[in-house]
Design a protein around this motif. Structure first.
Motif, PDB file in Angstrom:
ATOM      1  N   VAL A  93     -54.555  11.873  -4.584  1.00 27.32           N
ATOM      2  CA  VAL A  93     -55.907  11.317  -4.604  1.00 27.32           C
ATOM      3  C   VAL A  93     -56.816  12.245  -5.410  1.00 27.32           C
ATOM      4  O   VAL A  93     -56.513  13.429  -5.601  1.00 27.32           O
ATOM      5  CB  VAL A  93     -56.475  11.140  -3.182  1.00 27.32           C
ATOM      6  N   GLY A 140     -55.708   6.854  -5.101  1.00 25.66           N
ATOM      7  CA  GLY A 140     -57.004   6.640  -4.481  1.00 25.66           C
ATOM      8  C   GLY A 140     -57.967   7.696  -4.962  1.00 25.66           C
ATOM      9  O   GLY A 140     -57.565   8.777  -5.400  1.00 25.66           O
ATOM     10  N   TRP A 260     -64.916   4.677  -2.193  1.00 28.15           N
ATOM     11  CA  TRP A 260     -63.471   4.903  -2.157  1.00 28.15           C
ATOM     12  C   TRP A 260     -62.807   3.785  -2.945  1.00 28.15           C
ATOM     13  O   TRP A 260     -63.021   2.599  -2.688  1.00 28.15           O
ATOM     14  CB  TRP A 260     -62.957   4.910  -0.721  1.00 28.15           C
ATOM     15  N   GLN A 262     -58.988   2.457  -4.368  1.00 31.09           N
ATOM     16  CA  GLN A 262     -57.547   2.649  -4.235  1.00 31.09           C
ATOM     17  C   GLN A 262     -56.818   1.442  -4.806  1.00 31.09           C
ATOM     18  O   GLN A 262     -57.399   0.373  -4.988  1.00 31.09           O
ATOM     19  CB  GLN A 262     -57.137   2.837  -2.780  1.00 31.09           C
TER      20      GLN A 262
END
Length: 286
Positions: A93, A140, A260, A262
């Motif tokens: 990430v 992500g 966020w 993803q």
């Protein structure tokens, strides 16, 4: 159909940085790595890598890299569900430095007990982490961009609040008698960090001073402000730990909305990481 071995080799070159390093990671010769990349480029009819140090993906290469990582993650999830995988699933990430130094620590603490995954964090500016998703380097990202990268979903996390601060001694030296903030020494994280410049432009229409320290480490950055090397925007979490700092514009906080993003994948390990991110953000962000 893309050759899985060739795709895996492309990912290794990007992750390791060079053909030689990829060869070591894959336990093959550099010549074999080169041949696989050439074969993949011939089959796609596109240049996939910029042969630099480190090697970089072209736009076409990023498409192949995203495909390869998605397939690898889904394949691993399936094998894990069948009890055929013993090693934890790697989840790469991208997170910005201030989040890493503050609220994202909750994510790390929560996932520390999850033996089914290993977290790999790439640090970058919040305005640039989405590019790592686009290149297929992470699955992500904490990002300031509300626009979803192709093949991704996006969800707001909340805002991280900053204030312009400096030491009392610094303000007496550089900001007494109406001296403008844009003439005072400033601290920035790196060349990508535009936060201080944006703040100055909103105040006076000018960028922050060219007298600037570039300190690409969260703790060193914070220490430099506390030591009086310059002014900067710090998070409320950072400011609370230092009584000697004074607010330069207490009525002008800067809120950076984070999101966020993803990949659109039904992957249990990725879902567990996302859930931990949302819980941490809900507890600490505005």
């Amino acid at each position: 159909m893309l050759d899985p071995e060739c795709v895996r080799t492309l990912l290794a070159v990007v992750d390791e940085g060079t053909f030689d390093a990829a060869a070591k990671a894959l336990h093959v010769t550099p010549s074999a790595v080169s041949q696989r990349i050439k074969l993949l480029e011939q089959r796609t009819g596109r240049v996939l890598l910029v042969r630099s140090k480190p090697a970089r993906l072209t736009d076409s290469g990023a498409v192949i890299a995203r495909y390869g990582r998605q397939q690898a993650l889904l394949d691993r999830d399936a094998r894990e569900a069948l009890g055929l995988v013993e090693d934890p699933t790697p989840i790469p990430v991208a997170v910005n430095a201030d989040s890493l130094a503050t609220w994202f620590r909750r994510v790390v603490r929560e996932l520390a007990a999850d033996e089914g995954l290993v977290l790999t964090v790439r640090r970058d500016d919040q305005d640039h982490t989405a590019e790592l998703l686009r290149q297929g380097l992470v699955v992500g990202a904490v990002t300031s961009s509300p626009q979803p990268v192709q093949g991704c979903v996006v969800r707001p996390l909340g805002s991280i609040r900053y204030h312009a601060v400096a030491t009392k001694m610094f303000t007496r030296r550089w900001l007494a008698d109406g001296q403008p903030l844009h003439d005072a020494p400033v601290i920035v994280f790196d060349e990508k960090d535009d936060l201080q410049d944006r703040f100055c432009r909103e105040l006076s229409g000018r960028n922050a001073s060219a007298h600037r320290h570039h300190l690409p480490d969260g703790h060193v950055f914070e220490d430099a402000v506390v030591a009086g090397a310059g002014w900067a925007l710090l998070t409320e979490h950072q400011i609370a730990a230092h009584r000697r700092l004074v607010h330069l514009a207490p009525d002008r906080p800067v809120d950076v909305l984070l999101h966020w993003q993803q990949w659109k994948l039904d992957s249990p390990p990725l879902a567990r990481v996302a859930d931990a991110v949302f819980r941490a953000a809900a507890a600490e962000l505005h």
